[in-house]
Write an enzyme that holds these catalytic residues in place. Structure first.
Site, PDB file in Angstrom:
ATOM      1  N   TYR A 331      -5.104   1.655   9.157  1.00  0.00           N
ATOM      2  CA  TYR A 331      -5.267   0.432   9.955  1.00  0.00           C
ATOM      3  C   TYR A 331      -4.099   0.260  10.929  1.00  0.00           C
ATOM      4  CZ  TYR A 331      -6.485  -3.953  11.820  1.00  0.00           C
ATOM      5  OH  TYR A 331      -6.841  -4.906  12.735  1.00  0.00           O
ATOM      6  N   TYR A 332      -4.468  -0.057  12.185  1.00  0.00           N
ATOM      7  CA  TYR A 332      -3.469  -0.300  13.223  1.00  0.00           C
ATOM      8  C   TYR A 332      -3.701  -1.627  13.947  1.00  0.00           C
ATOM      9  CZ  TYR A 332      -2.005   4.518  12.459  1.00  0.00           C
ATOM     10  OH  TYR A 332      -1.522   5.666  11.879  1.00  0.00           O
ATOM     11  N   THR A 392      -3.600   4.403   3.772  1.00  0.00           N
ATOM     12  CA  THR A 392      -3.159   5.782   3.985  1.00  0.00           C
ATOM     13  C   THR A 392      -2.450   5.978   5.326  1.00  0.00           C
ATOM     14  OG1 THR A 392      -5.519   6.145   4.464  1.00  0.00           O
ATOM     15  CG2 THR A 392      -4.670   7.014   2.398  1.00  0.00           C
ATOM     16  N   GLU A 393      -2.590   5.016   6.233  1.00  0.00           N
ATOM     17  CA  GLU A 393      -1.796   5.001   7.472  1.00  0.00           C
ATOM     18  C   GLU A 393      -1.671   3.566   7.963  1.00  0.00           C
ATOM     19  OE1 GLU A 393      -2.982   7.484  10.770  1.00  0.00           O
ATOM     20  OE2 GLU A 393      -3.538   9.147   9.450  1.00  0.00           O
ATOM     21  N   ASN A 394      -0.473   3.228   8.427  1.00  0.00           N
ATOM     22  CA  ASN A 394      -0.230   1.967   9.113  1.00  0.00           C
ATOM     23  C   ASN A 394       1.142   2.092   9.751  1.00  0.00           C
ATOM     24  OD1 ASN A 394       1.028  -1.202   8.438  1.00  0.00           O
ATOM     25  ND2 ASN A 394      -0.773  -0.958   9.743  1.00  0.00           N
TER      26      ASN A 394
END
Length: 485
Positions: A331-332, A392-394
């Site tokens: 999430y960005y 898993t990504e931010n």
């Protein structure tokens, strides 16, 4: 009669104002314009995470490793450079993580991290179809050994946008007959490393791979505005995930010890004006194509793709709802969608233009939007109940390092609310990324790293804005150590 019309209009205006207030209150929280210390509206220090929570960073092999000890292997991305990369940049040795992994793992440990998500370089491991490079496999065994030595839990990704050139030249995931090669590779890699890793990501962001390669054309193979090809590739990627999951569970010596999931990026598509039916229609259409159809597939086993100008595509796989032990959430931010008949696509992506929090931009073409992380977690909880979540990504692209501290404060606060208020089963957070790296079509212009990297000397320096991340981890650990003692 005139007075009655005036009253009606007044009531309508009041109703509209009330409706918009409700909408905006749910989409935008009342931040303190960057002065979090004042704690007028939201106390971003008020965060709490589960005792067993994983704190980590994330990376992808192509973006950080460099070629390693041998001549660079050919992949879809190596052939895409430099003509399709901003300013003609090339990945080169990246940040040389292949050789500096021990140093970088030590940096993770210094931050307090207890987990690391990384991908296996399919192009290095299998440069020739059916022939695995034993030296590269030995390298990844060494990486895993070092992670365990530092008490860091590994999470391995099989596919993170990059594939060998031989696979790309056969039309990669556009051709369903190619799926067996990727499935075979993934299951073989599981067999190779199953004693050293227990968290597995099959495919990273299938919808981003599809969007970049078959809509915008900024990823290889650079096919622009090809919705029929895009839907077929997406279908094949989802089918591959199901087959990999089933194949691993069938071959694992201890299947219950391994958790496998797909990694789903969620960018919300919100209407620029919630009372404009065209804005609402287009935003819902885009959201379903990029988010909804994938989540529906894993909830119901039915995949349905529909976009104007494309052939509807449907397929079913009753195994799909049973093939995620967790869901990885990248999430960005979010996009605001506005109808524009003068654009070829009939819409445009815009951003709020005011002095409030939602207008604060990152170096990428999107704003800080921590509320969206909360919304994405709640959506996954509602649409895929009982499936745990890992972030898993931010992360944030912030060359000047003047927003990273604020980013971390707000996004971690939003995550804490999702866990503690909404009851989302979030089990870990992986910041993107430990160091600066090669950001695909953006080259080295986007600085996501907690550590700045001098690309000439490869020196790593912790950014001031990253220190809040370290502080949160330390505070989390101290809280539970105090309870134990």
């Amino acid at each position: 009669m005139f007075a009655f019309v005036i009253i009606l209009l007044s009531v309508a205006l009041i109703a509209i104002k009330w409706y918009l207030t409700r909408i905006y209150a749910s989409l935008y929280w009342c931040w303190d314009n960057g002065n979090e210390e004042k704690r007028i509206s939201i106390d971003t220090d008020d965060v709490s995470f589960p005792q067993s929570f994983l704190w980590g960073t994330a990376s992808a092999a192509y973006q950080c490793e460099g070629p390693g000890d041998k001549a660079p292997t050919k992949s879809n991305w190596s052939e895409w450079e430099p003509q399709h990369i901003k300013h003609g940049q090339q990945c080169g040795i990246a940040v040389d993580h292949y050789h500096r992994y021990k140093e970088d793992i030590e940096l993770m440990s210094t931050l307090g991290c207890n987990a690391y998500r990384f991908s296996l370089a399919w192009d290095k491991i299998e440069p020739v179809e059916g022939q695995y490079d034993q030296d590269v496999l030995a390298h990844y065994h060494d990486v895993l050994k070092e992670l365990h030595r530092q008490s860091i839990v590994p999470m391995v990704t099989f596919h993170h946008f990059v594939q060998p050139l031989w696979f790309e030249e056969r039309s990669s995931f556009l051709n369903s007959t190619n799926l067996s090669a990727f499935i075979r590779f993934s299951i073989d890699m599981f067999k190779e490393f199953q004693d050293e890793c227990h968290l597995w990501c099959t495919i990273n962001e299938p919808e981003v791979y599809v969007s970049g390669g078959y809509f915008t054309g900024i990823f290889p193979p650079g096919r622009k505005s090809q919705p029929n090809e895009a839907s077929l590739v997406l279908q094949n990627l989802l089918q591959a995930h199901v087959d990999i999951y089933d194949g691993i569970k069938a071959t694992a010596r201890q299947p219950d010890q391994h958790s496998i999931g797909i990694v789903k990026d969620i960018f919300q598509f919100d209407p620029y004006h919630p009372l404009n039916p065209l804005d609402v229609y287009i935003s819902r259409l885009l959201d379903y194509a990029m988010n909804g159809c994938i989540l529906d597939f894993f909830r119901t086993g039915s995949f349905k793709w529909k976009m104007p100008g494309s052939t509807p595509r449907t397929f079913t796989n009753p195994r799909a709802p049973h093939t995620n032990d967790f869901i990885g959430l990248n999430y960005y931010s979010h996009f605001l969608v506005r109808f524009n008949p003068f654009k070829p696509s009939s819409f445009e992506i815009v951003h709020r233009q005011d002095d409030s929090g939602p207008s604060l931009m990152t170096d990428m073409a999107y704003p800080l939007y921590p509320e969206g992380l909360y919304r994405a977690c709640v959506r996954l909880k509602d649409e895929l109940p009982r499936v745990p979540i890992y972030i898993t990504e931010n992360g944030i692209a912030d060359r000047c390092d003047d927003r990273r501290h604020l980013f971390l404060r707000r996004y971690l606060y939003a995550l804490s609310r999702a866990i503690n208020e909404a009851g989302c089963d979030v089990r870990g957070y992986f910041y993107w990324s430990l160091t600066d790296n090669f950001e695909w079509a953006e080259g080295y212009d986007m600085k996501f790293g907690l550590y700045d990297v001098n690309l000439q000397t490869q020196e790593r320096t912790l950014r001031d804005g990253a220190k809040y991340f370290q502080q949160v981890i330390q505070k989390h650990r101290a809280k539970y150590q105090k309870k134990i003692t």
